[in-house]
Design a protein around this motif. Structure first.
Motif, PDB file in Angstrom:
ATOM      1  N   LEU A   3     127.424  -2.095  29.857  1.00 16.74           N
ATOM      2  CA  LEU A   3     127.298  -0.636  30.068  1.00 16.74           C
ATOM      3  C   LEU A   3     126.094  -0.190  30.260  1.00 16.74           C
ATOM      4  O   LEU A   3     126.081   0.556  31.079  1.00 16.74           O
ATOM      5  CB  LEU A   3     128.258  -0.059  28.549  1.00 16.74           C
ATOM      6  CG  LEU A   3     129.521  -0.548  28.330  1.00 16.74           C
ATOM      7  CD1 LEU A   3     130.002   0.034  26.668  1.00 16.74           C
ATOM      8  CD2 LEU A   3     130.344   0.254  29.514  1.00 16.74           C
ATOM      9  N   ILE A   4     125.202  -0.593  29.349  1.00 15.42           N
ATOM     10  CA  ILE A   4     123.712  -0.144  29.440  1.00 15.42           C
ATOM     11  C   ILE A   4     122.834  -1.265  29.447  1.00 15.42           C
ATOM     12  O   ILE A   4     123.007  -1.999  28.424  1.00 15.42           O
ATOM     13  CB  ILE A   4     123.466   0.844  28.291  1.00 15.42           C
ATOM     14  CG1 ILE A   4     124.435   2.182  28.446  1.00 15.42           C
ATOM     15  CG2 ILE A   4     121.889   1.170  28.503  1.00 15.42           C
ATOM     16  CD1 ILE A   4     124.286   2.903  27.282  1.00 15.42           C
ATOM     17  N   ARG A   5     121.840  -1.314  30.253  1.00 15.85           N
ATOM     18  CA  ARG A   5     120.746  -2.354  30.206  1.00 15.85           C
ATOM     19  C   ARG A   5     119.337  -1.632  30.319  1.00 15.85           C
ATOM     20  O   ARG A   5     119.295  -0.955  31.485  1.00 15.85           O
ATOM     21  CB  ARG A   5     120.880  -3.414  30.998  1.00 15.85           C
ATOM     22  CG  ARG A   5     119.635  -4.500  30.889  1.00 15.85           C
ATOM     23  CD  ARG A   5     120.055  -5.678  31.989  1.00 15.85           C
ATOM     24  NE  ARG A   5     121.104  -6.515  31.680  1.00 15.85           N
ATOM     25  CZ  ARG A   5     120.970  -7.545  30.784  1.00 15.85           C
ATOM     26  NH1 ARG A   5     119.822  -7.677  30.451  1.00 15.85           N
ATOM     27  NH2 ARG A   5     121.778  -8.396  30.461  1.00 15.85           N
ATOM     28  N   LEU A   6     118.507  -1.953  29.414  1.00 15.13           N
ATOM     29  CA  LEU A   6     116.999  -1.597  29.386  1.00 15.13           C
ATOM     30  C   LEU A   6     116.278  -2.683  29.759  1.00 15.13           C
ATOM     31  O   LEU A   6     116.481  -3.739  28.770  1.00 15.13           O
ATOM     32  CB  LEU A   6     116.595  -0.553  28.459  1.00 15.13           C
ATOM     33  CG  LEU A   6     116.853   1.029  28.379  1.00 15.13           C
ATOM     34  CD1 LEU A   6     118.284   1.429  28.623  1.00 15.13           C
ATOM     35  CD2 LEU A   6     116.210   1.542  27.253  1.00 15.13           C
ATOM     36  N   GLU A   7     115.428  -2.437  30.546  1.00 15.07           N
ATOM     37  CA  GLU A   7     114.807  -3.975  30.781  1.00 15.07           C
ATOM     38  C   GLU A   7     113.028  -3.571  31.003  1.00 15.07           C
ATOM     39  O   GLU A   7     112.778  -2.704  31.863  1.00 15.07           O
ATOM     40  CB  GLU A   7     114.770  -4.727  32.183  1.00 15.07           C
ATOM     41  CG  GLU A   7     116.330  -5.333  32.123  1.00 15.07           C
ATOM     42  CD  GLU A   7     116.738  -6.006  33.523  1.00 15.07           C
ATOM     43  OE1 GLU A   7     116.357  -5.467  34.268  1.00 15.07           O
ATOM     44  OE2 GLU A   7     117.383  -7.055  33.165  1.00 15.07           O
ATOM     45  N   GLY A   8     112.224  -4.125  30.184  1.00 11.95           N
ATOM     46  CA  GLY A   8     110.812  -3.718  29.997  1.00 11.95           C
ATOM     47  C   GLY A   8     110.286  -2.301  30.082  1.00 11.95           C
ATOM     48  O   GLY A   8     109.395  -1.953  30.580  1.00 11.95           O
ATOM     49  N   VAL A   9     111.332  -1.731  29.146  1.00  4.40           N
ATOM     50  CA  VAL A   9     111.003  -0.140  29.173  1.00  4.40           C
ATOM     51  C   VAL A   9     109.965   0.360  28.264  1.00  4.40           C
ATOM     52  O   VAL A   9     109.784  -0.237  27.005  1.00  4.40           O
ATOM     53  CB  VAL A   9     112.180   0.639  28.767  1.00  4.40           C
ATOM     54  CG1 VAL A   9     112.106   2.004  28.398  1.00  4.40           C
ATOM     55  CG2 VAL A   9     113.174   0.640  30.111  1.00  4.40           C
ATOM     56  N   SER A  10     108.956   1.289  28.694  1.00  2.00           N
ATOM     57  CA  SER A  10     107.770   1.645  28.100  1.00  2.00           C
ATOM     58  C   SER A  10     108.167   3.563  27.941  1.00  2.00           C
ATOM     59  O   SER A  10     108.306   3.950  29.047  1.00  2.00           O
ATOM     60  CB  SER A  10     106.548   1.415  28.349  1.00  2.00           C
ATOM     61  OG  SER A  10     106.401  -0.065  28.377  1.00  2.00           O
ATOM     62  N   THR A  26     120.569  -4.041  25.462  1.00  2.00           N
ATOM     63  CA  THR A  26     121.779  -4.064  26.224  1.00  2.00           C
ATOM     64  C   THR A  26     123.039  -3.796  25.470  1.00  2.00           C
ATOM     65  O   THR A  26     122.971  -4.232  24.077  1.00  2.00           O
ATOM     66  CB  THR A  26     122.168  -5.585  27.049  1.00  2.00           C
ATOM     67  OG1 THR A  26     121.076  -6.088  27.558  1.00  2.00           O
ATOM     68  CG2 THR A  26     123.358  -5.505  27.695  1.00  2.00           C
ATOM     69  N   LEU A  27     123.833  -3.003  25.793  1.00  2.00           N
ATOM     70  CA  LEU A  27     125.169  -2.537  25.236  1.00  2.00           C
ATOM     71  C   LEU A  27     126.150  -2.828  26.112  1.00  2.00           C
ATOM     72  O   LEU A  27     126.314  -2.384  27.254  1.00  2.00           O
ATOM     73  CB  LEU A  27     125.452  -1.150  24.849  1.00  2.00           C
ATOM     74  CG  LEU A  27     126.563  -0.665  24.127  1.00  2.00           C
ATOM     75  CD1 LEU A  27     126.675  -1.627  22.566  1.00  2.00           C
ATOM     76  CD2 LEU A  27     126.447   0.733  23.904  1.00  2.00           C
ATOM     77  N   GLY A  30     132.699  -4.023  23.814  1.00  2.00           N
ATOM     78  CA  GLY A  30     133.194  -5.217  22.779  1.00  2.00           C
ATOM     79  C   GLY A  30     132.273  -5.232  21.689  1.00  2.00           C
ATOM     80  O   GLY A  30     132.410  -5.670  20.451  1.00  2.00           O
ATOM     81  N   GLN A  31     131.020  -4.556  22.029  1.00  2.00           N
ATOM     82  CA  GLN A  31     129.893  -4.701  20.828  1.00  2.00           C
ATOM     83  C   GLN A  31     129.769  -3.581  20.017  1.00  2.00           C
ATOM     84  O   GLN A  31     130.160  -2.370  20.509  1.00  2.00           O
ATOM     85  CB  GLN A  31     128.419  -4.892  21.730  1.00  2.00           C
ATOM     86  CG  GLN A  31     128.326  -6.374  22.196  1.00  2.00           C
ATOM     87  CD  GLN A  31     126.821  -6.267  23.064  1.00  2.00           C
ATOM     88  OE1 GLN A  31     126.113  -5.400  23.741  1.00  2.00           O
ATOM     89  NE2 GLN A  31     126.007  -7.328  22.479  1.00  2.00           N
ATOM     90  N   ARG A  32     129.388  -3.811  18.724  1.00  2.00           N
ATOM     91  CA  ARG A  32     128.915  -2.884  17.905  1.00  2.00           C
ATOM     92  C   ARG A  32     127.752  -3.028  17.311  1.00  2.00           C
ATOM     93  O   ARG A  32     127.521  -3.846  16.397  1.00  2.00           O
ATOM     94  CB  ARG A  32     130.256  -2.542  16.932  1.00  2.00           C
ATOM     95  CG  ARG A  32     131.521  -2.182  17.543  1.00  2.00           C
ATOM     96  CD  ARG A  32     132.812  -2.021  16.580  1.00  2.00           C
ATOM     97  NE  ARG A  32     133.714  -1.269  17.194  1.00  2.00           N
ATOM     98  CZ  ARG A  32     134.930  -0.922  16.637  1.00  2.00           C
ATOM     99  NH1 ARG A  32     135.367  -1.200  15.351  1.00  2.00           N
ATOM    100  NH2 ARG A  32     136.092  -0.295  17.076  1.00  2.00           N
ATOM    101  N   LEU A  33     126.783  -2.214  17.901  1.00  2.00           N
ATOM    102  CA  LEU A  33     125.431  -2.774  17.275  1.00  2.00           C
ATOM    103  C   LEU A  33     124.740  -1.789  16.415  1.00  2.00           C
ATOM    104  O   LEU A  33     125.050  -0.398  16.491  1.00  2.00           O
ATOM    105  CB  LEU A  33     124.270  -2.731  18.453  1.00  2.00           C
ATOM    106  CG  LEU A  33     124.849  -3.874  19.681  1.00  2.00           C
ATOM    107  CD1 LEU A  33     123.797  -3.540  20.980  1.00  2.00           C
ATOM    108  CD2 LEU A  33     124.672  -5.278  18.974  1.00  2.00           C
ATOM    109  N   GLY A  34     124.042  -2.062  15.181  1.00  2.00           N
ATOM    110  CA  GLY A  34     123.395  -1.241  14.404  1.00  2.00           C
ATOM    111  C   GLY A  34     121.938  -1.284  14.761  1.00  2.00           C
ATOM    112  O   GLY A  34     121.343  -2.313  15.103  1.00  2.00           O
TER     113      GLY A  34
END
Length: 215
Positions: A3-10, A26-27, A30-34
């Motif tokens: 769904l979402i990917r951030l790479e090398g973000v500043s 990355t999200l 099916g993932q549930r991240l805290g």
């Protein structure tokens, strides 16, 4: 599906040291991240970057597998991923609860009857039956937070970004919120200082420190 990917973000706010430094995130469905971290670590900033509300000064943001840089690029992502702001006053702007919760579904092209059904069913799932005609600005802070969550859930997203969803909720309201999330099929990333909540609701907890995420 990613769904979402951030790479090398500043990212750095004007006149302040960088808050995020070459961060990867990355999200997927099916993932549930805290996500935990000290105040000022950049947790809300991370979510704002994910949703295109601010732009990274370095690195790339991808939504639904596609590069996202312009407002137009983020529109498909925002139809799949909802965002609960840390401050409900940033999210609620209509006179009544029903108007606020129906706003998203109507904007997505739902008919009035369908939107009102979503309002009713979503409020019920959060233990807020009968709130439809309540005046939003007269609600307590905890009630506003739940109405903000209802407004997000009524859009029937695939995933949600939740910024301190339990803040200001009494035990009964917090249980209703948690039950509604856990019983759903939603994926999410949840920022919270409540470690017990994260342990109960998330598959994995990440720590944001010194501008980067760590397991």
């Amino acid at each position: 599906m990613e769904l979402i990917r951030l790479e090398g973000v500043s990212y750095a706010y004007p006149g302040r040291p960088g808050v995020l430094k070459e961060l990867d995130f990355t999200l997927s469905e099916g993932q549930r991240l805290g996500i935990v971290g000290p105040n000022g670590a950049g947790k809300s900033t991370l979510f704002q970057l994910c949703m295109g509300l601010i732009k990274p000064q370095a690195g790339t943001v991808r939504g639904l597998g596609q590069p996202c840089s312009s407002e137009k690029d983020f529109r498909p992502l925002r139809q799949k991923v909802g965002y609960l702001f840390q401050d409900p006053d940033d999210q609620l702007f209509c006179l009544t609860v029903a108007e606020d919760v129906a706003f998203g579904p109507l904007n997505l092209g739902k008919g009035r009857h369908q939107a009102l059904h979503l309002v009713s069913s979503t409020l019920k799932s959060l233990g807020l039956e009968g709130y439809e005609r309540r005046v939003t600005y007269q609600l307590s802070g905890g009630e506003k937070r739940l109405i903000s969550l209802a407004a997000v859930l009524a859009m029937q997203p695939t995933a949600v970004l939740l910024d301190e969803p339990s803040t200001g909720l009494d035990a009964e309201r917090a249980q209703a919120m948690e039950r509604a999330l856990v019983d759903s099929e939603l994926s999410w990333a949840m920022v919270s200082h409540d470690r017990d909540l994260l342990e109960r609701t998330c598959h994995k907890v990440l720590s944001l420190q010194d501008g980067r995420l760590r397991a």
